[in-house]
Design a protein around this motif. Structure first.
Motif, PDB file in Angstrom:
ATOM      1  N   ARG A 168     -12.612  13.552  11.144  1.00  0.00           N
ATOM      2  CA  ARG A 168     -11.677  14.377  11.760  1.00  0.00           C
ATOM      3  C   ARG A 168     -10.917  12.873  12.233  1.00  0.00           C
ATOM      4  N   ILE A 169      -9.488  13.054  11.597  1.00  0.00           N
ATOM      5  CA  ILE A 169      -8.601  12.069  11.761  1.00  0.00           C
ATOM      6  C   ILE A 169      -7.269  12.543  13.125  1.00  0.00           C
ATOM      7  N   ASP A 170      -7.255  11.755  13.981  1.00  0.00           N
ATOM      8  CA  ASP A 170      -6.144  12.176  14.995  1.00  0.00           C
ATOM      9  C   ASP A 170      -4.702  11.934  14.211  1.00  0.00           C
ATOM     10  N   PRO A 171      -3.761  12.752  14.771  1.00  0.00           N
ATOM     11  CA  PRO A 171      -2.404  13.001  13.863  1.00  0.00           C
ATOM     12  C   PRO A 171      -1.826  11.539  13.677  1.00  0.00           C
ATOM     13  N   GLN A 172      -2.106  10.803  14.983  1.00  0.00           N
ATOM     14  CA  GLN A 172      -1.284   9.532  15.074  1.00  0.00           C
ATOM     15  C   GLN A 172      -1.852   8.453  14.090  1.00  0.00           C
ATOM     16  N   TYR A 173      -2.949   8.712  13.540  1.00  0.00           N
ATOM     17  CA  TYR A 173      -3.431   7.813  12.656  1.00  0.00           C
ATOM     18  C   TYR A 173      -3.717   8.059  11.176  1.00  0.00           C
ATOM     19  N   ARG A 174      -2.843   9.447  11.237  1.00  0.00           N
ATOM     20  CA  ARG A 174      -2.753   9.677   9.614  1.00  0.00           C
ATOM     21  C   ARG A 174      -1.703   9.007   8.824  1.00  0.00           C
ATOM     22  N   ILE A 175      -1.881   8.762   7.590  1.00  0.00           N
ATOM     23  CA  ILE A 175      -0.882   8.456   6.586  1.00  0.00           C
ATOM     24  C   ILE A 175      -0.371   9.489   5.824  1.00  0.00           C
ATOM     25  N   MET A 176       0.667   9.295   5.235  1.00  0.00           N
ATOM     26  CA  MET A 176       1.561  10.480   4.266  1.00  0.00           C
ATOM     27  C   MET A 176       0.612  10.821   3.223  1.00  0.00           C
ATOM     28  N   PRO A 177       0.508  12.025   2.729  1.00  0.00           N
ATOM     29  CA  PRO A 177       1.194  13.110   3.031  1.00  0.00           C
ATOM     30  C   PRO A 177       0.284  13.775   4.161  1.00  0.00           C
ATOM     31  N   TYR A 178      -0.902  13.304   4.860  1.00  0.00           N
ATOM     32  CA  TYR A 178      -1.760  14.140   5.709  1.00  0.00           C
ATOM     33  C   TYR A 178      -1.192  14.159   6.950  1.00  0.00           C
ATOM     34  N   PRO A 217       0.775  -1.318   0.088  1.00  0.00           N
ATOM     35  CA  PRO A 217      -0.214   0.082   0.025  1.00  0.00           C
ATOM     36  C   PRO A 217       0.886   1.262  -0.175  1.00  0.00           C
ATOM     37  N   GLU A 218       0.271   2.119  -0.486  1.00  0.00           N
ATOM     38  CA  GLU A 218       0.787   3.688  -0.568  1.00  0.00           C
ATOM     39  C   GLU A 218       0.571   4.158   0.944  1.00  0.00           C
ATOM     40  N   GLY A 219       1.293   5.603   0.901  1.00  0.00           N
ATOM     41  CA  GLY A 219       1.042   6.474   1.968  1.00  0.00           C
ATOM     42  C   GLY A 219       1.662   6.082   3.258  1.00  0.00           C
ATOM     43  N   GLY A 220       2.633   5.204   3.297  1.00  0.00           N
ATOM     44  CA  GLY A 220       3.345   4.672   4.573  1.00  0.00           C
ATOM     45  C   GLY A 220       2.754   3.407   5.313  1.00  0.00           C
ATOM     46  N   MET A 221       1.704   3.121   4.727  1.00  0.00           N
ATOM     47  CA  MET A 221       0.756   1.793   5.308  1.00  0.00           C
ATOM     48  C   MET A 221       1.758   0.688   5.328  1.00  0.00           C
ATOM     49  N   VAL A 222       1.700  -0.274   6.162  1.00  0.00           N
ATOM     50  CA  VAL A 222       2.304  -1.427   6.343  1.00  0.00           C
ATOM     51  C   VAL A 222       1.961  -2.262   5.290  1.00  0.00           C
ATOM     52  N   GLY A 223       2.978  -3.255   4.853  1.00  0.00           N
ATOM     53  CA  GLY A 223       2.637  -4.007   3.563  1.00  0.00           C
ATOM     54  C   GLY A 223       3.671  -5.070   3.807  1.00  0.00           C
ATOM     55  N   ILE A 244     -13.763   3.075  13.701  1.00  0.00           N
ATOM     56  CA  ILE A 244     -13.265   2.956  14.987  1.00  0.00           C
ATOM     57  C   ILE A 244     -11.859   3.121  15.046  1.00  0.00           C
ATOM     58  N   ASN A 245     -11.358   2.649  14.133  1.00  0.00           N
ATOM     59  CA  ASN A 245      -9.801   2.551  14.246  1.00  0.00           C
ATOM     60  C   ASN A 245      -9.318   3.773  13.307  1.00  0.00           C
ATOM     61  N   GLN A 246      -9.848   4.576  13.195  1.00  0.00           N
ATOM     62  CA  GLN A 246      -9.681   5.948  12.100  1.00  0.00           C
ATOM     63  C   GLN A 246      -8.803   5.456  10.894  1.00  0.00           C
ATOM     64  N   GLU A 247      -9.164   4.533  10.190  1.00  0.00           N
ATOM     65  CA  GLU A 247      -8.623   4.286   8.967  1.00  0.00           C
ATOM     66  C   GLU A 247      -9.593   4.217   7.798  1.00  0.00           C
ATOM     67  N   LEU A 248      -9.300   3.759   6.540  1.00  0.00           N
ATOM     68  CA  LEU A 248      -9.887   3.980   5.442  1.00  0.00           C
ATOM     69  C   LEU A 248     -10.609   4.810   5.297  1.00  0.00           C
ATOM     70  N   TYR A 249      -9.973   6.154   5.259  1.00  0.00           N
ATOM     71  CA  TYR A 249     -10.395   7.392   4.682  1.00  0.00           C
ATOM     72  C   TYR A 249      -9.833   8.341   3.622  1.00  0.00           C
ATOM     73  N   GLY A 250     -10.412   8.887   3.014  1.00  0.00           N
ATOM     74  CA  GLY A 250      -9.917   9.639   1.866  1.00  0.00           C
ATOM     75  C   GLY A 250      -9.403  11.075   1.701  1.00  0.00           C
ATOM     76  N   PRO A 251      -9.232  11.480   1.022  1.00  0.00           N
ATOM     77  CA  PRO A 251      -8.495  12.950   0.677  1.00  0.00           C
ATOM     78  C   PRO A 251      -9.311  13.962   1.595  1.00  0.00           C
ATOM     79  N   PRO A 252      -8.694  15.083   1.684  1.00  0.00           N
ATOM     80  CA  PRO A 252      -9.356  16.008   2.503  1.00  0.00           C
ATOM     81  C   PRO A 252     -10.743  16.505   1.793  1.00  0.00           C
ATOM     82  N   THR A 253     -11.668  17.037   2.521  1.00  0.00           N
ATOM     83  CA  THR A 253     -12.899  17.586   1.973  1.00  0.00           C
ATOM     84  C   THR A 253     -13.589  18.742   2.764  1.00  0.00           C
ATOM     85  N   ASP A 254     -14.379  19.472   2.227  1.00  0.00           N
ATOM     86  CA  ASP A 254     -15.278  20.221   3.008  1.00  0.00           C
ATOM     87  C   ASP A 254     -16.621  19.889   3.408  1.00  0.00           C
TER      88      ASP A 254
END
Length: 300
Positions: A163-173, A74-80, A147-157
């Motif tokens: 709202r994703i806590d910083p420790q659960y964010r992938i790159m570049p977010y 996976p992309e974004g620094g996720m484990v694989g 619940i795990n704050q995963e499987l989210y997409g790009p920013p939106t209005d």
């Protein structure tokens, strides 16, 4: 929108306990099995086979789902795979997330086929019972990603953004200068959950209203069209997607699934049921010969 609870429902230690992710997956599995059992009963079959096959299907489904995730990139620094080959013990840590639905589909189907073979049942019939339930289970299980704050997409209005806590964010977010803590993200898990619920509803209605016109395996093929079709478009909202060249792996698998299942449905309901011209001519010739013989005998 933000998860109102901690990912761990009951803590045994700081990191070990009963996770919401696992509970929601189990809940989805049970709801799907309840539907399959109801469908079997309604068709006059013994629903005990659903529960007997469930344990085999679940075990092989989890193994398949985990292997899909482990060998992905996976992309974004996720484990694989690059991570798991250095930390093999963590392959077992399924409560931390990381299950691939395509692997679950293959493993679960294999479990049903093995059980049906041993019980001398029609595998396609029982896979038909289970296919809508699989979509229902996915609709429920995806909330574990919330619940795990995963499987989210790009920013939106959009007002329903996550709202994703910083420790659960992938790159570049995870760059809080560019994406501050109050940044909202597309709830991709929610879109997939709603799509799976729609697939379940359509398959369940078709199985009920058109059961006299369906062939064994049609509902399963419908799932292989319905779910991957939605997944193809949702991958555009997956910054962590496993890429194979210019296309996400899930999109490639979706294309293969939709095309193959669609072709199979067309063949089963048109070509397979339409006699070839030569066969039709032979049938007409035989019919005509028979009628002529009957007439000649009557005259004699």
């Amino acid at each position: 929108m933000k998860p109102p609870v901690d990912p761990i429902l009951i803590h045994f230690t700081e990191r070990w306990g009963i996770h919401w992710y696992g509970l929601l997956i189990v809940g989805g599995v049970m709801l799907g099995a309840l539907y399959a059992a109801w469908r079997a009963n309604r068709n006059g079959d013994d629903s005990e086979h659903v529960w007997n096959a469930l344990s085999v299907a679940v075990v092989l489904g989890i193994i398949g789902a985990r292997l899909y995730h482990v060998f992905s990139q996976p992309e974004g620094g996720m484990v694989g795979w690059d991570y798991y080959r250095r930390n093999p013990i963590e392959i077992l840590y399924i409560w931390q997330g990381g299950l691939g639905i395509y692997g679950a589909m293959v493993g679960g189907m294999l479990g049903v086929v093995l059980y049906a073979w041993r019980a001398k049942l029609s595998p396609l019939k029982w896979l038909d019972y289970g296919a809508p339930g699989l979509a229902l289970g996915q609709a429920v299980g995806r909330w574990g990603n919330f619940i795990n704050q995963e499987l989210y997409g790009p920013p939106t209005d959009l007002p329903w953004g996550l709202r994703i806590d910083p420790q659960y964010r992938i790159m570049p977010y995870n760059d809080l200068q560019t994406y501050p803590p109050d940044t909202l993200f597309h709830p991709t898990f929610l879109y997939e959950s709603l799509w799976c619920l729609l697939v379940f509803g359509v398959l369940a209605v078709v199985a009920e209203r058109f059961k006299d016109r369906l062939r064994e395996g049609d509902i399963l093929l419908g799932y292989f069209i319905g779910y991957p079709l939605g997944r193809f478009f949702l991958e555009y909202l997956r910054p962590d997607a496993w890429m194979i060249g210019p296309i996400a792996a899930a999109q490639l698998f979706a294309i293969i699934s939709v095309v193959a299942a669609g072709a199979a449905l067309v063949i089963r309901h048109t070509v397979a049921r339409t006699p070839a011209a030569g066969e039709a001519g032979n049938a007409a010739s035989i019919s005509g010969t028979t009628e002529a013989g009957e007439t000649s005998g009557a005259e004699d």
